[in-house]
Write a protein that holds these residues in place. Structure first.
Motif, mmCIF file in Angstrom:
data_model
loop_
_atom_site.group_PDB
_atom_site.id
_atom_site.type_symbol
_atom_site.label_atom_id
_atom_site.label_comp_id
_atom_site.label_asym_id
_atom_site.label_seq_id
_atom_site.Cartn_x
_atom_site.Cartn_y
_atom_site.Cartn_z
ATOM 1 N N UNK A 95 0.831 -1.203 0.000
ATOM 2 C CA UNK A 95 0.000 0.000 0.000
ATOM 3 C C UNK A 95 0.865 1.253 0.000
ATOM 4 N N UNK A 96 1.971 1.212 0.745
ATOM 5 C CA UNK A 96 2.884 2.355 0.777
ATOM 6 C C UNK A 96 3.506 2.601 -0.590
ATOM 7 N N UNK A 107 -4.248 0.965 -3.431
ATOM 8 C CA UNK A 107 -3.886 0.849 -2.021
ATOM 9 C C UNK A 107 -5.111 0.492 -1.189
ATOM 10 N N UNK A 108 -6.263 1.062 -1.505
ATOM 11 C CA UNK A 108 -7.486 0.757 -0.765
ATOM 12 C C UNK A 108 -7.995 -0.648 -1.057
ATOM 13 N N UNK A 109 -7.787 -1.127 -2.292
ATOM 14 C CA UNK A 109 -8.157 -2.517 -2.581
ATOM 15 C C UNK A 109 -7.302 -3.480 -1.768
ATOM 16 N N UNK A 110 -6.033 -3.152 -1.627
ATOM 17 C CA UNK A 110 -5.144 -3.983 -0.811
ATOM 18 C C UNK A 110 -5.623 -4.013 0.635
ATOM 19 N N UNK A 111 -6.002 -2.863 1.173
ATOM 20 C CA UNK A 111 -6.491 -2.797 2.544
ATOM 21 C C UNK A 111 -7.775 -3.609 2.714
ATOM 22 N N UNK A 112 -8.725 -3.465 1.809
ATOM 23 C CA UNK A 112 -9.988 -4.188 1.915
ATOM 24 C C UNK A 112 -9.798 -5.691 1.858
ATOM 25 N N UNK A 113 -8.957 -6.154 0.939
ATOM 26 C CA UNK A 113 -8.686 -7.587 0.841
ATOM 27 C C UNK A 113 -7.985 -8.097 2.097
ATOM 28 N N UNK A 114 -7.132 -7.264 2.682
ATOM 29 C CA UNK A 114 -6.423 -7.657 3.904
ATOM 30 C C UNK A 114 -7.393 -7.828 5.068
ATOM 31 N N UNK A 315 9.213 4.956 4.743
ATOM 32 C CA UNK A 315 10.103 5.846 3.987
ATOM 33 C C UNK A 315 10.707 5.085 2.817
ATOM 34 N N UNK A 316 11.165 3.866 3.097
ATOM 35 C CA UNK A 316 11.773 3.047 2.047
ATOM 36 C C UNK A 316 10.738 2.678 0.996
ATOM 37 N N UNK A 317 9.561 2.220 1.420
ATOM 38 C CA UNK A 317 8.535 1.797 0.466
ATOM 39 C C UNK A 317 8.045 2.936 -0.401
#
Length: 463
Positions: A95-96, A107-114, A315-317
């Motif tokens: 997501x980052x 990023x929001x699709x990743x959060x919802x699936x998680x 920061x890295x991502x």
């Protein structure tokens, strides 16, 4: 909208946030602003188990048995939380990266699936563990004397698995936005609640280990509610929307990346089982109790290591996704120096003065003498082990699942577990062999991690 707690940049649609602090604020100050709250958050997480053991150890007559019984449950607690890491530590870096690319919708699709995956875990895992908990606990090092305490604690703790999954699995999505203080607050809420409720339930209500478990469940529930409330609010750059909560193909890269931190934590469960069962065989309850104390103290080191990596990883991502490789380099170089220095300082304290640390947990002279003798042996490799922590943080932050997975497997499965099983039989080492396995594995895996990092990183960060 993505930003730190003090400076939030706004953008329209999916356009990259050019003025986002993750991509523009000086790396050193940014790392401190994110790492310090993350370290505090890790300290709060550690309090759940450390405070339980501190209070339980002071129950009249049965304190050491109660503490040891809960210590036997620790591998199961690690297993439960490792599934939260599988999803959260896999999904949050991705997501980052998507935020760095300006793709907020993905990023929001990743959060919802998680969230959907965490719900599945919260249903299946405690159901299986409740059915088989008695034989599992006996296999994990419980004795007839400590089994009743372990059973009482675990039965109640498993009822709150859904709260553990949400609190631990979704908090990284807050940190991934650069909102380290918000993430810290969620764990602070849980930890302070646990500290307040533990003595009330354990002593005032006379519930003993069941009171410690109930305090833990309530504390995790409060933390989970905070996390869900923030992620569902307009303040969150990665918004949790009900229509996004479903299992989808986006979970595949999440699980692929999360398998490394999952293995790191799940194999810690395996290691604790090997430690406890071997120590029960060669030394009995006193040695299992001593290992419970030593692993509690080692959590104080991992508080700083894990907190720092969680703070710097966004920061890295973000900058890897935005192809700002100079900022990635500055982030991990500083982290190498600080983490190794802190790990070494805390390790030196344990080696030079083990007795006061042992006295925090037990007044039993037999258990205390084991801790004093074995704590310096067990922790002496943790200073250099900071190298592997940083290397895995960088690889996960850049979305590189394979090298991170290899390092996790190498230390825990290839080195530590076989050594803990074999060394007790070598030259009559017995219980000493169990404790020696840890520093040998720490030092060897750190050196291998450094070589792997030096070989792979230049290609990943080539302009």
């Amino acid at each position: 909208m993505v930003g730190t707690d003090n400076d939030v940049a706004t953008t329209a649609g999916n356009a990259p946030a050019r003025q986002d602090p993750l991509g523009t604020k000086p790396v050193g100050r940014l790392a401190v602003s994110l790492a310090v709250p993350a370290i505090i958050a890790q300290a709060c997480n550690a309090l759940y188990t450390i405070v339980d053991r501190l209070f339980l150890a002071h129950i009249p007559q049965v304190g050491d048995l109660a503490m040891t019984g809960v210590g036997v449950c620790f591998p199961i607690l690690l297993a439960v939380s490792s599934f939260a890491s599988l999803v959260g530590m896999g999904g949050a870096p991705l997501a980052s990266i998507e935020l760095g690319r300006g793709d907020r919708a993905k990023a929001e699709r990743i959060l919802g699936a998680s969230v959907a995956a965490l719900l599945v875990v919260a249903i299946v895992l405690p159901t299986l563990l409740q059915v088989f908990k008695a034989p599992i606990l006996m296999a994990f090092g419980a004795s007839e004397a400590t089994l009743p305490y372990a059973m009482d604690f675990l039965t109640i703790y498993l009822s709150g698995t859904v709260f553990v999954q949400f609190a631990l699995g979704l908090n990284p999505f807050i940190t991934a936005q650069g909102r380290a203080r918000v993430a810290m607050t969620s764990t602070l809420i849980g930890a302070l609640s646990s500290v307040a409720l533990d003595p009330l339930f354990i002593f005032t209500f006379g519930m003993g280990v069941r009171g410690a478990a109930l305090a833990n469940v309530i504390a995790q529930a409060l933390s989970a509610l905070w996390v869900l409330a923030f992620l569902g609010s307009p303040r969150s750059a990665v918004r949790l929307r009900p229509r996004r909560i479903r299992l989808s193909p986006v979970l595949l890269p999440v699980l692929a990346l999360g398998v490394s931190p999952f293995i790191m934590q799940f194999t810690e469960c395996v290691i604790q089982v090997v430690f406890n069962s071997s120590l029960q065989r060669y030394g009995g309850d006193d040695y299992v109790g001593a290992m419970t104390i030593i692993t509690s103290l080692m959590q104080l080191i991992t508080v700083f290591s894990n907190g720092m990596t969680q703070g710097v990883q966004p920061i890295i991502g973000y900058n890897f996704g935005a192809r700002r490789f100079d900022r990635v380099r500055r982030a991990y170089r500083g982290m190498f120096v600080v983490q190794i220095a802190l790990n070494s300082a805390m390790t030196a304290a344990f080696i030079l003065a083990p007795a006061p640390f042992a006295a925090l947990f037990t007044s039993d002279p037999s258990i205390a003498s084991i801790v004093v003798a074995m704590l310096p042996v067990f922790c002496c490799g943790m200073g250099i082990f900071g190298i592997q922590n940083v290397v895995q943080c960088v690889f996960v932050g850049m979305g590189q699942a394979k090298p991170s997975l290899f390092l996790a497997i190498f230390r825990k499965i290839i080195l530590l577990v076989p050594l803990a099983l074999v060394l007790p039989h070598v030259a009559g080492l017995g219980t000493l062999g169990v404790f020696l396995a840890e520093p040998i594995s720490d030092i060897t895996s750190a050196l291998v991690a450094g070589l792997l990092f030096r070989g792979l990183t230049p290609a990943l960060l080539s302009e």
